[in-house]
Design a protein around this motif. Sequence first.
Motif, PDB file in Angstrom:
ATOM      1  N   HIS A 122       0.819  -1.214   0.000  1.00  0.00           N
ATOM      2  CA  HIS A 122       0.000   0.000   0.000  1.00  0.00           C
ATOM      3  C   HIS A 122       0.852   1.264   0.000  1.00  0.00           C
ATOM      4  O   HIS A 122       0.336   2.346  -0.283  1.00  0.00           O
ATOM      5  CB  HIS A 122      -0.919   0.014   1.227  1.00  0.00           C
ATOM      6  CG  HIS A 122      -1.994  -1.028   1.188  1.00  0.00           C
ATOM      7  ND1 HIS A 122      -1.749  -2.352   1.490  1.00  0.00           N
ATOM      8  CD2 HIS A 122      -3.314  -0.943   0.883  1.00  0.00           C
ATOM      9  CE1 HIS A 122      -2.889  -3.041   1.373  1.00  0.00           C
ATOM     10  NE2 HIS A 122      -3.835  -2.217   1.011  1.00  0.00           N
ATOM     11  N   VAL A 123       2.123   1.130   0.363  1.00  0.00           N
ATOM     12  CA  VAL A 123       3.067   2.245   0.345  1.00  0.00           C
ATOM     13  C   VAL A 123       4.302   1.784  -0.415  1.00  0.00           C
ATOM     14  O   VAL A 123       4.448   0.597  -0.741  1.00  0.00           O
ATOM     15  CB  VAL A 123       3.438   2.707   1.768  1.00  0.00           C
ATOM     16  CG1 VAL A 123       2.188   3.123   2.549  1.00  0.00           C
ATOM     17  CG2 VAL A 123       4.216   1.636   2.536  1.00  0.00           C
ATOM     18  N   ASP A 124       5.219   2.702  -0.692  1.00  0.00           N
ATOM     19  CA  ASP A 124       6.463   2.314  -1.344  1.00  0.00           C
ATOM     20  C   ASP A 124       7.331   1.524  -0.368  1.00  0.00           C
ATOM     21  O   ASP A 124       7.412   1.850   0.820  1.00  0.00           O
ATOM     22  CB  ASP A 124       7.216   3.552  -1.830  1.00  0.00           C
ATOM     23  CG  ASP A 124       6.582   4.165  -3.078  1.00  0.00           C
ATOM     24  OD1 ASP A 124       5.602   3.608  -3.597  1.00  0.00           O
ATOM     25  OD2 ASP A 124       7.082   5.221  -3.533  1.00  0.00           O
ATOM     26  N   VAL A 125       8.002   0.498  -0.894  1.00  0.00           N
ATOM     27  CA  VAL A 125       8.759  -0.429  -0.049  1.00  0.00           C
ATOM     28  C   VAL A 125      10.144  -0.649  -0.641  1.00  0.00           C
ATOM     29  O   VAL A 125      10.289  -0.964  -1.825  1.00  0.00           O
ATOM     30  CB  VAL A 125       8.031  -1.786   0.077  1.00  0.00           C
ATOM     31  CG1 VAL A 125       8.881  -2.784   0.865  1.00  0.00           C
ATOM     32  CG2 VAL A 125       6.669  -1.618   0.748  1.00  0.00           C
ATOM     33  N   GLY A 126      11.154  -0.493   0.197  1.00  0.00           N
ATOM     34  CA  GLY A 126      12.521  -0.870  -0.148  1.00  0.00           C
ATOM     35  C   GLY A 126      13.013  -1.922   0.823  1.00  0.00           C
ATOM     36  O   GLY A 126      12.301  -2.305   1.767  1.00  0.00           O
ATOM     37  N   PHE A 127      14.249  -2.378   0.630  1.00  0.00           N
ATOM     38  CA  PHE A 127      14.751  -3.519   1.390  1.00  0.00           C
ATOM     39  C   PHE A 127      16.187  -3.290   1.853  1.00  0.00           C
ATOM     40  O   PHE A 127      17.024  -2.805   1.097  1.00  0.00           O
ATOM     41  CB  PHE A 127      14.701  -4.792   0.528  1.00  0.00           C
ATOM     42  CG  PHE A 127      13.312  -5.110   0.046  1.00  0.00           C
ATOM     43  CD1 PHE A 127      12.455  -5.883   0.815  1.00  0.00           C
ATOM     44  CD2 PHE A 127      12.849  -4.607  -1.163  1.00  0.00           C
ATOM     45  CE1 PHE A 127      11.170  -6.153   0.390  1.00  0.00           C
ATOM     46  CE2 PHE A 127      11.560  -4.868  -1.592  1.00  0.00           C
ATOM     47  CZ  PHE A 127      10.715  -5.645  -0.817  1.00  0.00           C
ATOM     48  N   TRP A 128      16.435  -3.686   3.109  1.00  0.00           N
ATOM     49  CA  TRP A 128      17.797  -3.812   3.612  1.00  0.00           C
ATOM     50  C   TRP A 128      18.300  -5.220   3.312  1.00  0.00           C
ATOM     51  O   TRP A 128      17.519  -6.176   3.304  1.00  0.00           O
ATOM     52  CB  TRP A 128      17.842  -3.616   5.127  1.00  0.00           C
ATOM     53  CG  TRP A 128      17.482  -2.257   5.638  1.00  0.00           C
ATOM     54  CD1 TRP A 128      16.334  -1.902   6.286  1.00  0.00           C
ATOM     55  CD2 TRP A 128      18.280  -1.071   5.563  1.00  0.00           C
ATOM     56  NE1 TRP A 128      16.362  -0.568   6.626  1.00  0.00           N
ATOM     57  CE2 TRP A 128      17.547  -0.029   6.195  1.00  0.00           C
ATOM     58  CE3 TRP A 128      19.538  -0.784   5.029  1.00  0.00           C
ATOM     59  CZ2 TRP A 128      18.040   1.270   6.306  1.00  0.00           C
ATOM     60  CZ3 TRP A 128      20.023   0.510   5.138  1.00  0.00           C
ATOM     61  CH2 TRP A 128      19.297   1.523   5.763  1.00  0.00           C
ATOM     62  N   GLY A 129      19.597  -5.365   3.107  1.00  0.00           N
ATOM     63  CA  GLY A 129      20.232  -6.665   3.086  1.00  0.00           C
ATOM     64  C   GLY A 129      20.751  -7.005   4.468  1.00  0.00           C
ATOM     65  O   GLY A 129      20.792  -6.166   5.362  1.00  0.00           O
ATOM     66  N   GLY A 130      21.159  -8.253   4.637  1.00  0.00           N
ATOM     67  CA  GLY A 130      21.701  -8.695   5.918  1.00  0.00           C
ATOM     68  C   GLY A 130      23.154  -9.097   5.792  1.00  0.00           C
ATOM     69  O   GLY A 130      23.569  -9.681   4.790  1.00  0.00           O
ATOM     70  N   ALA A 131      23.952  -8.768   6.836  1.00  0.00           N
ATOM     71  CA  ALA A 131      25.358  -9.179   6.901  1.00  0.00           C
ATOM     72  C   ALA A 131      25.494 -10.265   7.964  1.00  0.00           C
ATOM     73  O   ALA A 131      25.248 -10.018   9.146  1.00  0.00           O
ATOM     74  CB  ALA A 131      26.251  -7.982   7.232  1.00  0.00           C
ATOM     75  N   LEU A 132      25.867 -11.462   7.521  1.00  0.00           N
ATOM     76  CA  LEU A 132      26.030 -12.621   8.391  1.00  0.00           C
ATOM     77  C   LEU A 132      27.500 -13.039   8.414  1.00  0.00           C
ATOM     78  O   LEU A 132      28.289 -12.616   7.560  1.00  0.00           O
ATOM     79  CB  LEU A 132      25.177 -13.789   7.898  1.00  0.00           C
ATOM     80  CG  LEU A 132      23.671 -13.557   7.735  1.00  0.00           C
ATOM     81  CD1 LEU A 132      22.989 -14.848   7.316  1.00  0.00           C
ATOM     82  CD2 LEU A 132      23.058 -13.003   9.004  1.00  0.00           C
ATOM     83  N   PRO A 133      27.887 -13.905   9.350  1.00  0.00           N
ATOM     84  CA  PRO A 133      29.282 -14.342   9.385  1.00  0.00           C
ATOM     85  C   PRO A 133      29.768 -14.983   8.089  1.00  0.00           C
ATOM     86  O   PRO A 133      30.962 -14.904   7.773  1.00  0.00           O
ATOM     87  CB  PRO A 133      29.288 -15.364  10.538  1.00  0.00           C
ATOM     88  CG  PRO A 133      28.188 -14.925  11.443  1.00  0.00           C
ATOM     89  CD  PRO A 133      27.114 -14.397  10.518  1.00  0.00           C
ATOM     90  N   ASP A 134      28.858 -15.608   7.335  1.00  0.00           N
ATOM     91  CA  ASP A 134      29.295 -16.389   6.176  1.00  0.00           C
ATOM     92  C   ASP A 134      28.828 -15.826   4.836  1.00  0.00           C
ATOM     93  O   ASP A 134      28.863 -16.539   3.828  1.00  0.00           O
ATOM     94  CB  ASP A 134      28.805 -17.834   6.315  1.00  0.00           C
ATOM     95  CG  ASP A 134      27.276 -17.928   6.358  1.00  0.00           C
ATOM     96  OD1 ASP A 134      26.609 -16.868   6.386  1.00  0.00           O
ATOM     97  OD2 ASP A 134      26.756 -19.059   6.354  1.00  0.00           O
ATOM     98  N   ASN A 135      28.393 -14.553   4.775  1.00  0.00           N
ATOM     99  CA  ASN A 135      27.877 -14.082   3.477  1.00  0.00           C
ATOM    100  C   ASN A 135      28.584 -12.837   2.951  1.00  0.00           C
ATOM    101  O   ASN A 135      27.997 -12.075   2.178  1.00  0.00           O
ATOM    102  CB  ASN A 135      26.357 -13.860   3.537  1.00  0.00           C
ATOM    103  CG  ASN A 135      25.958 -12.516   4.152  1.00  0.00           C
ATOM    104  OD1 ASN A 135      26.636 -12.014   5.048  1.00  0.00           O
ATOM    105  ND2 ASN A 135      24.861 -11.957   3.666  1.00  0.00           N
ATOM    106  N   VAL A 136      29.847 -12.655   3.307  1.00  0.00           N
ATOM    107  CA  VAL A 136      30.580 -11.488   2.782  1.00  0.00           C
ATOM    108  C   VAL A 136      30.542 -11.483   1.258  1.00  0.00           C
ATOM    109  O   VAL A 136      30.399 -10.423   0.626  1.00  0.00           O
ATOM    110  CB  VAL A 136      32.036 -11.482   3.307  1.00  0.00           C
ATOM    111  CG1 VAL A 136      32.856 -10.395   2.613  1.00  0.00           C
ATOM    112  CG2 VAL A 136      32.057 -11.256   4.814  1.00  0.00           C
ATOM    113  N   LYS A 137      30.615 -12.656   0.647  1.00  0.00           N
ATOM    114  CA  LYS A 137      30.599 -12.746  -0.824  1.00  0.00           C
ATOM    115  C   LYS A 137      29.289 -12.278  -1.430  1.00  0.00           C
ATOM    116  O   LYS A 137      29.219 -11.951  -2.624  1.00  0.00           O
ATOM    117  CB  LYS A 137      30.867 -14.192  -1.252  1.00  0.00           C
ATOM    118  CG  LYS A 137      29.738 -15.150  -0.892  1.00  0.00           C
ATOM    119  CD  LYS A 137      30.050 -16.581  -1.237  1.00  0.00           C
ATOM    120  CE  LYS A 137      28.877 -17.516  -0.970  1.00  0.00           C
ATOM    121  NZ  LYS A 137      28.327 -17.440   0.407  1.00  0.00           N
TER     122      LYS A 137
END
Length: 446
Positions: A122-137
């Motif tokens: 119903h409104v504009d939506v954006g997204f954050w990503g997540g930083a985990l121990p194993d996803n630097v790549k």
Amino acid sequence: MSGDVELVLRSTRVVTPDGTRPASVAVAAGTIAAVLPYDAEVPAGARLEDAGDHAVLPGLVDTHVHVNDPGRTEWEGFWTATRAAAAGGITTLIDMPLNSLPPTTTVEHLRVKQDVARPKAHVDVGFWGGALPDNVKDLRPLHDAGVFGFKCFLSPSGVDEFPQLDQEQLAASLAEITGFGGLMIVHAEDPHHLDAAPSRSSAKYADFLASRPRDAENTAVENLIAQARRLGARVHVLHLSSADALPLIAAARREGVKVTVETCPHFLTLTAEEVPDGATEFKCCPPIREAANQDALWQGLADGVIDCVVSDHSPSTADLKTPDFSTAWGGISSLQLGLPAVWTEARRRGHTLDDVARWMSTAPASLVGLDRKGAIEAGRDADFAVLAPDESFTVDPARLHHRNRVTAYAGRTLYGVVTSTWLRGVRIADRGRPAAPSGRLLERNK
């Protein structure tokens, strides 16, 4: 005004970057064409909407929302969360990378979430990503796919699929993110202080508060600043609760460290002293602290050390809010109520709607680089929250659009009724009644 103008929104109180004044806001093709004198002539073919003495604010931008969709949709969901946002004057939200399943930690997971959100927003939506121990790549691909930055935890997140970073892992993620000019947003509580704090099963809020000491926040912020200074990283402190950390942040900024900070409506309006035994609707991490700490947070806002006020809307099903503070889910739902809650306390403390618009719209939009949001001026999206600032209401959970109508604000009398919300010149909520979904999915710099 040109003949392309299809809407003129008029009020005696339009909150602009130059202050609040009587004005007519001309809208063409979803964009603010001009902010004109109050009595400017309405062009032929344009519709006049006269808000009278109600205040017209830029649509709120909430950069800290846990929608939990897909995977934990029984906790919330894009349909319900964005309806609540629209009813509360929010026109843009940025969704946190957890507590959905899957979390937003790869491009594939981002696409899953976007596909779920697209028809429901119903409104504009954006997204954050997540930083985990194993996803630097995965961080650069997510950045290239349009996430607005990356969230990490320095202490347990509460869900197994989103583990915390230790200091070495934080450094590795920060170095990668800094390499492509990204932003890291951080849940800053130090796990060693949390482990050392007293922890017991209890319905007493004082026992829970003792388990999340200010030192945990202060040390985590200090360590984060040190990492940002060393790496030249851009970092943002999420949901600051401990006002003791404000001098550290102010000093770091004077040195040129790129650190910003937010706080939340519940920290500014609720106090530890008022929480009844067993009332775990008040539980969140970091916690609501004492009234004296709240006074210092307001001073931080007044001084400009705290940049923005966002909800940290973190809902759950009612059964997870057990009467035991040690086991209840931590999170406060406030998407629909954040603006009146903050305004109620702000007006009592002598702040203005200009301040509220800066904290809840302009600054969050700036944080994530949404240069079409956050202000009523020519060239921006025609996003508005129309507020009756002197009208009051008593919070009735049954009138909320959140999927689970558990709220720490139940029964409170608040000032500021959102009479309508507008997204790109289209009314998306009228006196709390949302229209059909018309939000768009947003990507960084697009």
